[in-house]
Scaffold this active site. Sequence first.
Site, PDB file in Angstrom:
ATOM      1  N   HIS A 139       3.353  -7.794   1.235  1.00 16.51           N
ATOM      2  CA  HIS A 139       2.751  -8.718   2.201  1.00 16.51           C
ATOM      3  C   HIS A 139       1.573  -9.467   1.586  1.00 16.51           C
ATOM      4  O   HIS A 139       1.043  -9.075   0.550  1.00 16.51           O
ATOM      5  CB  HIS A 139       2.265  -7.948   3.446  1.00 16.51           C
ATOM      6  CG  HIS A 139       1.178  -6.946   3.145  1.00 16.51           C
ATOM      7  ND1 HIS A 139       1.448  -5.684   2.674  1.00 16.51           N
ATOM      8  CD2 HIS A 139      -0.174  -7.025   3.239  1.00 16.51           C
ATOM      9  CE1 HIS A 139       0.312  -5.020   2.504  1.00 16.51           C
ATOM     10  NE2 HIS A 139      -0.688  -5.824   2.825  1.00 16.51           N
ATOM     11  N   ARG A 194      -1.311  -4.512  -6.283  1.00 19.12           N
ATOM     12  CA  ARG A 194      -1.144  -5.960  -6.372  1.00 19.12           C
ATOM     13  C   ARG A 194       0.042  -6.258  -7.280  1.00 19.12           C
ATOM     14  O   ARG A 194       0.063  -5.791  -8.423  1.00 19.12           O
ATOM     15  CB  ARG A 194      -2.445  -6.540  -6.935  1.00 19.12           C
ATOM     16  CG  ARG A 194      -2.690  -7.998  -6.691  1.00 19.12           C
ATOM     17  CD  ARG A 194      -4.009  -8.436  -7.330  1.00 19.12           C
ATOM     18  NE  ARG A 194      -5.172  -7.909  -6.657  1.00 19.12           N
ATOM     19  CZ  ARG A 194      -6.154  -7.244  -7.264  1.00 19.12           C
ATOM     20  NH1 ARG A 194      -6.131  -7.032  -8.555  1.00 19.12           N
ATOM     21  NH2 ARG A 194      -7.171  -6.784  -6.576  1.00 19.12           N
ATOM     22  N   HIS A 211       0.839  -1.198   0.000  1.00 14.67           N
ATOM     23  CA  HIS A 211       0.000   0.000   0.000  1.00 14.67           C
ATOM     24  C   HIS A 211       0.876   1.250   0.000  1.00 14.67           C
ATOM     25  O   HIS A 211       1.963   1.248   0.587  1.00 14.67           O
ATOM     26  CB  HIS A 211      -0.904   0.015   1.233  1.00 14.67           C
ATOM     27  CG  HIS A 211      -1.657  -1.264   1.432  1.00 14.67           C
ATOM     28  ND1 HIS A 211      -2.621  -1.704   0.560  1.00 14.67           N
ATOM     29  CD2 HIS A 211      -1.556  -2.217   2.389  1.00 14.67           C
ATOM     30  CE1 HIS A 211      -3.091  -2.873   0.983  1.00 14.67           C
ATOM     31  NE2 HIS A 211      -2.450  -3.206   2.083  1.00 14.67           N
ATOM     32  N   GLU A 261      -1.598  -0.476   8.487  1.00 11.07           N
ATOM     33  CA  GLU A 261      -2.566  -1.404   9.075  1.00 11.07           C
ATOM     34  C   GLU A 261      -1.894  -2.323  10.090  1.00 11.07           C
ATOM     35  O   GLU A 261      -0.669  -2.404  10.158  1.00 11.07           O
ATOM     36  CB  GLU A 261      -3.245  -2.235   7.974  1.00 11.07           C
ATOM     37  CG  GLU A 261      -2.287  -3.062   7.142  1.00 11.07           C
ATOM     38  CD  GLU A 261      -2.944  -3.666   5.895  1.00 11.07           C
ATOM     39  OE1 GLU A 261      -4.161  -3.586   5.746  1.00 11.07           O
ATOM     40  OE2 GLU A 261      -2.210  -4.223   5.065  1.00 11.07           O
TER      41      GLU A 261
END
Length: 324
Positions: A180, A200, A105, A122
């Site tokens: 990740h 992605r 991200h 996150e």
Amino acid sequence: MKHPDLYPLQFIPELKEKVWGGNKLKAILNKEGNGTVGESWEISGVQGTISKVANGALKGQKITDLIESYKDKLVGERVYKKYGSNFPLLFKFIDAHQDLSVQLHPNDTLAQQRHNSFGKTEMWYILQADTNARLILGFNKQLDKTSYSEILEANKIPTVLHSEKVEAGSAYFIEPGLVHAIGAGVLLAEIQQTSDITYRIYDWDRPDTNGQLRQLHTMEALDAIEFTAKAPSITYKDEEDTRVLLKECPYFVTHKLNLTKNFAVHNFENESCKVYMCTQGSAQFVAQDVSIEILKGETILLPASIHEYTIKTKNAIVLEVFIP
């Protein structure tokens, strides 16, 4: 127009079908939906999936409308000054029946420039993991933009990914730029910035629910990858009936409460609202004259205007999150 008094708020979960989803959200967390539900968005201010209240006098109202109506009384003075009517965090439960795509991200700066959005920092808390279930966290060797591009070109991304076995109770902090993926067999709670931007980079050559390969974001990702980023599991000492800090960062502070008895909460005036995600057992939130029980897999928001409340339980694990 007089608004109803604020009270502990629950929201209608938004269930998202995913090509990698399974049945644990239904079987373990009692969510509705079929066997391909991958995510339950518990509280969201993301455009297109804005949560609506599920209980009480404000039932049906959107969280963004509530913030406009109640301002700092709902989210807290500092939070309202900084974020206005945007709710800054997104809370999810995620069931990975198959491996998720390998992704990363962007940070706030890049996300603002490219998408007029928050970045995405996150954290994960593992509720359940099958034997040998794993997470992908960063690379297993030193890479830079050139060596990474060569591996990408040769379609050998899986050979350079670092993976770790996981178990229930583990927690991880995922910074922007960290490559990740959640591996098959993992059920987790995710706390993140309000952002749905994902780059992605590899999707296991797997078709989506329509039989198409999902879009990759290899060029966008190139400037966003932090090649040296790591995400070791968060180390903490599990204690009963006290706040155990899991993570403090500029966007959220997360405590774990392993409760065997009633727990009283005293907040300062205008402090941030608090969100509780129940990961085990059940807990009753008693504030003023209102009492609301949440079960495993349920989430509740305590408005900033409620300064004192009690969590009544004999056996519960809850994650307590607020905005610093």
